[in-house]
Design an enzyme around this catalytic site. Structure first.
Site, PDB file in Angstrom:
ATOM      1  N   LYS A 204      14.179 -65.282  25.350  1.00 31.67           N
ATOM      2  CA  LYS A 204      13.241 -64.665  24.407  1.00 31.67           C
ATOM      3  C   LYS A 204      13.057 -65.612  23.242  1.00 31.67           C
ATOM      4  CE  LYS A 204      12.452 -60.705  21.422  1.00 31.67           C
ATOM      5  NZ  LYS A 204      12.842 -59.334  21.067  1.00 31.67           N
ATOM      6  N   LYS A 261      10.130 -64.287  27.866  1.00 28.48           N
ATOM      7  CA  LYS A 261       9.225 -63.626  26.928  1.00 28.48           C
ATOM      8  C   LYS A 261       8.919 -64.534  25.754  1.00 28.48           C
ATOM      9  CE  LYS A 261       9.249 -59.827  23.683  1.00 28.48           C
ATOM     10  NZ  LYS A 261      10.022 -58.856  22.977  1.00 28.48           N
TER      11      LYS A 261
HETATM   12  C1  PBG Z   1      12.470 -56.106  19.465  1.00 21.54           C
HETATM   13  C2  PBG Z   1      11.362 -56.419  20.401  1.00 21.54           C
HETATM   14  C3  PBG Z   1      10.218 -57.145  20.063  1.00 21.54           C
HETATM   15  C4  PBG Z   1       9.384 -57.082  21.172  1.00 21.54           C
HETATM   16  C5  PBG Z   1      10.042 -56.355  22.166  1.00 21.54           C
HETATM   17  N1  PBG Z   1      11.285 -55.970  21.666  1.00 21.54           N
HETATM   18  C6  PBG Z   1       9.801 -57.780  18.791  1.00 21.54           C
HETATM   19  C7  PBG Z   1      10.668 -58.729  18.094  1.00 21.54           C
HETATM   20  O1  PBG Z   1      11.558 -59.354  18.674  1.00 21.54           O
HETATM   21  O2  PBG Z   1      10.458 -58.846  16.882  1.00 21.54           O
HETATM   22  C8  PBG Z   1       8.019 -57.689  21.212  1.00 21.54           C
HETATM   23  C9  PBG Z   1       7.105 -57.135  22.226  1.00 21.54           C
HETATM   24  C10 PBG Z   1       5.681 -57.480  22.029  1.00 21.54           C
HETATM   25  O3  PBG Z   1       5.285 -58.269  21.141  1.00 21.54           O
HETATM   26  O4  PBG Z   1       4.885 -56.931  22.787  1.00 21.54           O
HETATM   27  N2  PBG Z   1      13.696 -56.545  19.722  1.00 21.54           N
END
Ligand code: PBG
Length: 337
Positions: A204, A261
């Site tokens: 991520k 992601k």
């Molecule tokens: C939070 C989380 C995020 C997303 C999914 N879980 C945002 C972040 O890390 O700030 C983002 C998903 C998206 O942008 O569609 N842990």
């Protein structure tokens, strides 16, 4: 332009593109509703759906509306939903303690869906961002300069057990703390939940494409900062080897599904992970990827359906087995129409 000009070619790849049925026979990749997971935002109370400005077509739903939505998704052949709670500000705190309330919104939503639509796979994020006033995914360390890794993991493991008790099929740690997959696995097993799976947000990245999501769950506005800096835990977008290290660790620690992601800007990572592991691989087409296609289509600059379909196809072609995408329902509706 003369008729007599002829190349002496043995190989003419265009032969297999001549008709629709030849093209169909040679098609290498498909995107079916069964490959898709719809992320959904849930709010408390009996209120009307709340549209999210930066995500046209996506609304936060009350639990009764969410149940209806899940029935429709199931009927369309979508395999699962990923749940994200949007909490009222009064429930947010510095340590996000509402996350451990056994009756917190997301746990009620899990129970309601698993009762009404039991065949639909329910996935819940494990991270503290919906629960903290600062919008970070974990607990501050003593100096409030960085997140405390191990203390955060302890809370995530407790959240996992609560979600498993509520009947969730997969927990999805999205926090990027070190060692959380192993700790969550042992907490689940220690409490008799060896059947609950872990979908690990393994690679991520600290991406600017999460902007609209942070509007949706209010994890940006509550902190008063629009560009939360999560770079001490999320991956540097410049790094591919580091992503592979994270993936290998999550696999070792017992993840059942690995995830990359965002998806579209990280297709190279999806491909590399696909080649490194035999586990199922998920990719998350995030809020900003959705928003850019929707915005350009609204202006008439891009064809919505064709760009949507091509973006999903590219993610599958890169090697993802399953895709979390805000387009899931619309894509399935078009296939059934
Ligand atoms: C939070 C989380 C995020 C997303 C999914 N879980 C945002 C972040 O890390 O700030 C983002 C998903 C998206 O942008 O569609 N842990």
């Amino acid at each position: 332009m003369s008729e007599s000009y002829k190349l002496d070619l043995t190989r003419r790849p265009r032969r297999m593109r001549r008709t629709a049925s030849l093209r169909a026979l040679a098609c290498e990749t498909e995107v079916l509703p069964q490959h898709l997971i719809q992320p959904v935002f849930v709010i408390d109370g009996e209120c009307a759906p709340e549209p999210i400005g930066s995500m046209p077509g996506v609304s936060r739903l009350s639990i009764p509306d969410l149940i209806e939505e899940c029935r429709e998704l199931q009927a369309l052949g979508i395999s699962g939903v990923a749940l994200f709670p949007k909490l009222e500000d009064r429930l947010k705190s510095d340590d996000g303690r509402e996350a451990l309330n056994p009756d917190t919104l997301v746990l009620r939503a899990i129970r309601a869906i698993k009762t009404a639509v039991p065949e639909l796979t329910v996935i819940t994020d494990l991270a503290l961002d919906p629960y903290t006033v600062h919008g970070h995914d974990g607990l501050w360390d003593a100096g409030a300069q960085d997140l405390a890794n191990d203390a955060t993991v302890e809370v995530l493991a407790e959240m996992a057990v609560l979600a498993a008790e509520a009947g969730v099929d997969m927990v999805a740690p999205s926090d990027m703390m070190d060692g959380r997959v192993g700790a969550i696995r042992s907490a689940l097993d220690g409490n008799g939940f060896e059947k609950t799976a872990i979908m690990a947000y393994s690679a991520k990245f600290a991406s600017a494409f999460y902007g609209p999501f942070r509007d949706a769950v209010g994890s940006a506005s509550s902190a008063g900062t629009h560009h939360l800096d999560k770079r001490t835990y999320q991956l540097n977008p410049a790094n591919r080897r580091e992503a592979l290290v994270e993936v290998a660790l999550d696999e070792e620690e017992g993840a059942d599904v690995l995830m990359v992601k965002p998806a579209g800007p990280y297709l190279d990572i999806i491909r590399e992970v696909r080649e490194e592991t035999e586990l199922p691989l998920a990719a998350y087409q995030v809020s900003g990827e959705y928003a850019q296609i929707m915005a350009a289509a609204e202006r008439g600059w891009l064809d919505l359906e064709r760009c949507r379909d091509e973006s999903l196809l590219a993610i599958r072609r890169a090697g993802a087995d399953m895709i979390l995408t805000y387009f899931a329902k619309a894509y399935a509706e078009k296939l059934h129409s």
